[in-house]
Scaffold this active site. Structure first.
Site, PDB file in Angstrom:
ATOM      1  N   CYS A  45     -42.473 -66.245   7.800  1.00  0.00           N
ATOM      2  CA  CYS A  45     -42.181 -66.093   6.303  1.00  0.00           C
ATOM      3  C   CYS A  45     -41.865 -64.572   6.058  1.00  0.00           C
ATOM      4  O   CYS A  45     -41.069 -64.464   4.963  1.00  0.00           O
ATOM      5  CB  CYS A  45     -43.160 -66.827   5.569  1.00  0.00           C
ATOM      6  SG  CYS A  45     -44.853 -65.886   5.418  1.00  0.00           S
ATOM      7  N   HIS A  80     -48.510 -66.706   1.888  1.00  0.00           N
ATOM      8  CA  HIS A  80     -46.790 -66.984   2.255  1.00  0.00           C
ATOM      9  C   HIS A  80     -45.991 -65.976   1.343  1.00  0.00           C
ATOM     10  O   HIS A  80     -46.269 -65.540   0.490  1.00  0.00           O
ATOM     11  CB  HIS A  80     -46.749 -68.400   1.728  1.00  0.00           C
ATOM     12  CG  HIS A  80     -45.430 -68.977   2.070  1.00  0.00           C
ATOM     13  ND1 HIS A  80     -44.881 -68.852   3.292  1.00  0.00           N
ATOM     14  CD2 HIS A  80     -44.544 -69.331   1.113  1.00  0.00           C
ATOM     15  CE1 HIS A  80     -43.734 -69.446   2.973  1.00  0.00           C
ATOM     16  NE2 HIS A  80     -43.415 -69.784   1.804  1.00  0.00           N
TER      17      HIS A  80
END
Length: 341
Positions: free
Chosen positions: A89, A166
């Protein structure tokens, strides 16, 4: 391929992201850490996008956009990539900015990658990214060296108790602000109702509005474990351009002074000469300030390089040798006791 697709975790650090950008072949771009949501973004060079790191909570479904894309938004206008493996990510958020910035020189590798995925669907783009050896190699250059590797699959349950984080990206496009989260179905348009959108940095106000909403929704809203970085143009580009202009202006002023020296007896000539001297002094002063800023930027990038070298270096053999030497000299237990104290 394991569940993370052999992609390592990436630290949210401007030095790491700046080197990732450079090693991908993109020139003249850097990452700048943002320490406050009230940061004065106008002090930065051209901002291509924002990278936001936040705590991802168990049970959170990122596959559903928090705000549905507008009906008139055409998804093909933004190159969106689905995230296929967990640890990609960081690079994915970075690529979401770089690949959607039309005024960047990406370099051969990213140009070829963009040309290859542009006509694919988001999921196929994610597969292409996951299997891109060149991009994965740059990403994994920051793999952390592990002292102990646990081969017991029964202990994997302990990882479930660790906090997960994230990365997502925010970019300006088509007069709007979009959040690109690889775990969502597509680009999500975000908007601050109080933002008129007339400002050059109006899109950033939209992004900060959405980021504040996200932070307040995590737990009780008091969790401060988040990180924000702006992907910007290297400030040395503007500084160097200004230095060239100053040098040219100084030469022109020197020529004017030489011409005045032929006839410097009248008052108007002396006044003009004084004015030219004042302008020369101001330009020299500005030149010194800019050179100092360039030196500071160079030192910062040099520090990034040193820190990244330490991140990448494998200290495990040295640590093992140190432990063995302490044990050989019967000093290991003493060192352990001192550490406990």
């Amino acid at each position: 391929m394991n569940e993370n697709g052999n992609w390592c975790l990436i630290e949210s650090d401007p030095g790491v992201f700046t080197e990732l950008i450079t090693n991908m072949g993109v020139k003249g771009v850097q990452a700048e850490e943002i320490y406050s949501l009230d940061y004065d973004f106008s002090s930065l060079e051209h901002i291509y996008g924002i990278v936001f790191l936040f705590k991802w909570e168990n049970g959170q479904d990122s596959s559903q956009p928090e705000v549905s894309p507008t009906d008139n938004f055409q998804g093909q206008d933004i190159l969106f990539i689905n995230q296929i493996v967990q640890n990609a990510c960081a690079t994915q958020a970075l690529l979401s900015i770089l690949l959607n910035s039309n005024d960047l020189v990406l370099g051969d590798d990213l140009d070829n990658f963009k040309d290859f995925i542009v006509h694919l669907d988001p999921y196929s783009r994610g597969l292409a990214l996951t299997n891109s050896e060149s991009i994965r190699r740059v990403h994994n250059s920051f793999a952390t060296q592990q002292l102990i590797v646990n081969d017991n699959p029964n202990d994997s349950k302990n990882d479930q108790n660790e906090d997960l984080f994230h990365f997502v990206a925010y970019i300006p496009s088509n007069g709007g602000t979009y959040k690109l989260d690889g775990l969502s179905q597509g680009p999500v348009r975000v908007h601050d109702p109080k933002n008129s959108g007339k400002s050059r940095l109006g899109w950033i106000n939209d992004a900060i509005y959405d980021i504040k909403k996200k932070i307040s929704s995590i737990g009780d809203g008091s969790d401060i474990r988040f990180n924000l970085m702006a992907i910007t143009k290297d400030c040395r580009i503007r500084y160097s351009s200004r230095l060239e202009q100053i040098e040219l202006d100084l030469k022109n002023l020197q020529v004017q002074l030489e011409q005045l020296s032929i006839n410097n007896e009248n008052d108007s000539s002396r006044n003009l000469a004084d004015s030219i001297h004042d302008n020369i002094s101001k330009l020299i002063e500005e030149k010194l300030v800019i050179e100092s800023k360039i030196d500071n930027q160079n030192r910062k990038l040099q520090n990034y390089s040193i820190e990244n070298a330490r991140r990448k270096h494998n200290f495990v053999p040295m640590i093992i040798l140190l432990i063995e030497e302490l044990a050989r000299k019967n000093l290991l237990q003493q060192a352990i006791d001192n550490a406990k104290k």
